[in-house]
Design an enzyme around this catalytic site. Structure first.
Site, PDB file in Angstrom:
ATOM      1  N   GLY A  45       0.842  -1.182   0.000  1.00  0.00           N
ATOM      2  CA  GLY A  45       0.000   0.000   0.000  1.00  0.00           C
ATOM      3  C   GLY A  45       0.884   1.241   0.000  1.00  0.00           C
ATOM      4  O   GLY A  45       1.995   1.209   0.542  1.00  0.00           O
ATOM      5  N   GLN A  50       3.284   9.873   1.046  1.00  0.00           N
ATOM      6  CA  GLN A  50       4.531   9.121   1.195  1.00  0.00           C
ATOM      7  C   GLN A  50       5.504   9.353   0.043  1.00  0.00           C
ATOM      8  O   GLN A  50       6.659   8.926   0.101  1.00  0.00           O
ATOM      9  CB  GLN A  50       4.239   7.619   1.311  1.00  0.00           C
ATOM     10  CG  GLN A  50       3.508   7.266   2.587  1.00  0.00           C
ATOM     11  CD  GLN A  50       3.323   5.771   2.699  1.00  0.00           C
ATOM     12  OE1 GLN A  50       2.405   5.213   2.127  1.00  0.00           O
ATOM     13  NE2 GLN A  50       4.212   5.110   3.405  1.00  0.00           N
ATOM     14  N   CYS A  92       5.396   0.271   7.983  1.00  0.00           N
ATOM     15  CA  CYS A  92       5.070   1.367   7.072  1.00  0.00           C
ATOM     16  C   CYS A  92       6.329   1.711   6.288  1.00  0.00           C
ATOM     17  O   CYS A  92       7.415   1.796   6.873  1.00  0.00           O
ATOM     18  CB  CYS A  92       4.594   2.575   7.878  1.00  0.00           C
ATOM     19  SG  CYS A  92       4.229   4.015   6.856  1.00  0.00           S
ATOM     20  N   LEU A  93       6.184   1.913   4.987  1.00  0.00           N
ATOM     21  CA  LEU A  93       7.346   2.247   4.162  1.00  0.00           C
ATOM     22  C   LEU A  93       8.021   3.537   4.632  1.00  0.00           C
ATOM     23  O   LEU A  93       9.209   3.723   4.420  1.00  0.00           O
ATOM     24  CB  LEU A  93       6.936   2.394   2.694  1.00  0.00           C
ATOM     25  CG  LEU A  93       6.431   1.131   1.992  1.00  0.00           C
ATOM     26  CD1 LEU A  93       5.977   1.463   0.576  1.00  0.00           C
ATOM     27  CD2 LEU A  93       7.495   0.049   1.972  1.00  0.00           C
ATOM     28  N   HIS A 134      -4.925   1.750   7.164  1.00  0.00           N
ATOM     29  CA  HIS A 134      -3.570   2.327   7.217  1.00  0.00           C
ATOM     30  C   HIS A 134      -3.432   3.460   6.186  1.00  0.00           C
ATOM     31  O   HIS A 134      -2.916   4.541   6.509  1.00  0.00           O
ATOM     32  CB  HIS A 134      -2.551   1.202   6.959  1.00  0.00           C
ATOM     33  CG  HIS A 134      -1.117   1.617   7.022  1.00  0.00           C
ATOM     34  ND1 HIS A 134      -0.259   1.157   8.003  1.00  0.00           N
ATOM     35  CD2 HIS A 134      -0.375   2.440   6.237  1.00  0.00           C
ATOM     36  CE1 HIS A 134       0.946   1.684   7.798  1.00  0.00           C
ATOM     37  NE2 HIS A 134       0.909   2.458   6.739  1.00  0.00           N
ATOM     38  N   GLU A 135      -3.916   3.217   4.955  1.00  0.00           N
ATOM     39  CA  GLU A 135      -3.759   4.230   3.901  1.00  0.00           C
ATOM     40  C   GLU A 135      -4.689   5.430   4.138  1.00  0.00           C
ATOM     41  O   GLU A 135      -4.299   6.570   3.900  1.00  0.00           O
ATOM     42  CB  GLU A 135      -4.007   3.621   2.515  1.00  0.00           C
ATOM     43  CG  GLU A 135      -3.073   2.465   2.135  1.00  0.00           C
ATOM     44  CD  GLU A 135      -1.602   2.713   2.409  1.00  0.00           C
ATOM     45  OE1 GLU A 135      -1.140   3.864   2.315  1.00  0.00           O
ATOM     46  OE2 GLU A 135      -0.894   1.743   2.755  1.00  0.00           O
ATOM     47  N   HIS A 138      -3.091   7.632   6.574  1.00  0.00           N
ATOM     48  CA  HIS A 138      -2.050   8.472   5.950  1.00  0.00           C
ATOM     49  C   HIS A 138      -2.646   9.756   5.375  1.00  0.00           C
ATOM     50  O   HIS A 138      -2.068  10.832   5.505  1.00  0.00           O
ATOM     51  CB  HIS A 138      -1.371   7.717   4.799  1.00  0.00           C
ATOM     52  CG  HIS A 138      -0.148   6.941   5.200  1.00  0.00           C
ATOM     53  ND1 HIS A 138       0.934   7.532   5.822  1.00  0.00           N
ATOM     54  CD2 HIS A 138       0.184   5.638   5.040  1.00  0.00           C
ATOM     55  CE1 HIS A 138       1.863   6.610   6.035  1.00  0.00           C
ATOM     56  NE2 HIS A 138       1.447   5.448   5.585  1.00  0.00           N
TER      57      HIS A 138
HETATM   58 ZN    ZN Z   1       2.309   3.600   5.792  1.00  0.00          ZN
END
Ligand code: ZN
Length: 169
Positions: A45, A50, A92-93, A134-135, A138
């Site tokens: 995701g 991000q 998380c990236l 999660h997204e 963000h």
């Molecule tokens: Zn994330």
């Protein structure tokens, strides 16, 4: 085009993103680039902040390329229903090398627009539900550690600050 992933510490990650109102070729290209950037970073995701873009856009593929029909584009998403509870290790990236157990609903329905601006609803369970939550977080300027204890969160932030100082972040 593969965008570099913005890491925790960049203010774009902690600001609510702007609503998308124009559904054009530029948006289409951005979404292609977001999938490409997500796969390059080995994620399932990715939200636009991000990659430094404060717009309410996210892409999800919980099968990581295995099923081409599993690609989901979420524009202006909102969670309209959630139920159940599930605790699982989450990463998380934008917070690389960290994982924490996060409790979230395990079944959610999301309402969003697709790349053409068409409104749709989709219900996801387990990993897909987690990805939707999660997204969407963000896009509201929230990171997953807002769901863990303040103690654990402070510990994580302290470790990250150390890594920033050491030039390792
Ligand atoms: Zn994330």
């Amino acid at each position: 085009m593969i965008y570099p992933i913005v890491k925790f510490g960049d203010p774009v990650l902690e600001k609510p993103s702007a609503t998308v109102t124009v559904f054009d070729e530029t948006l289409q290209k951005l979404i292609e680039d977001m999938f490409e950037s997500m796969y390059a970073a080995h994620g399932v995701g990715l939200a636009a902040p991000q990659i430094g873009i404060g717009q309410r856009i996210a892409v999800v593929d919980v099968t990581f390329k295995e099923d081409p029909n599993a690609q989901i584009v979420l524009i202006n998403p909102e969670i309209i229903h959630s139920e159940g509870k599930h605790t699982q290790s989450e990463g998380c990236l934008s917070i690389p090398d960290f994982r924490e157990n996060v409790t979230r609903p395990n079944k959610v329905t999301i309402r969003a627009q697709d790349v053409e601006g068409q409104v749709f609803e989709k219900t996801g369970e387990d990993l897909l539900a987690r990805a939707f939550l999660h997204e969407t977080d963000h896009l509201n300027g929230k990171l997953y550690f807002s769901h863990i204890s303040a103690l654990k969160r402070d510990l994580m932030k302290r470790k990250i600050r150390k890594m920033v100082k050491a030039g390792e972040w």
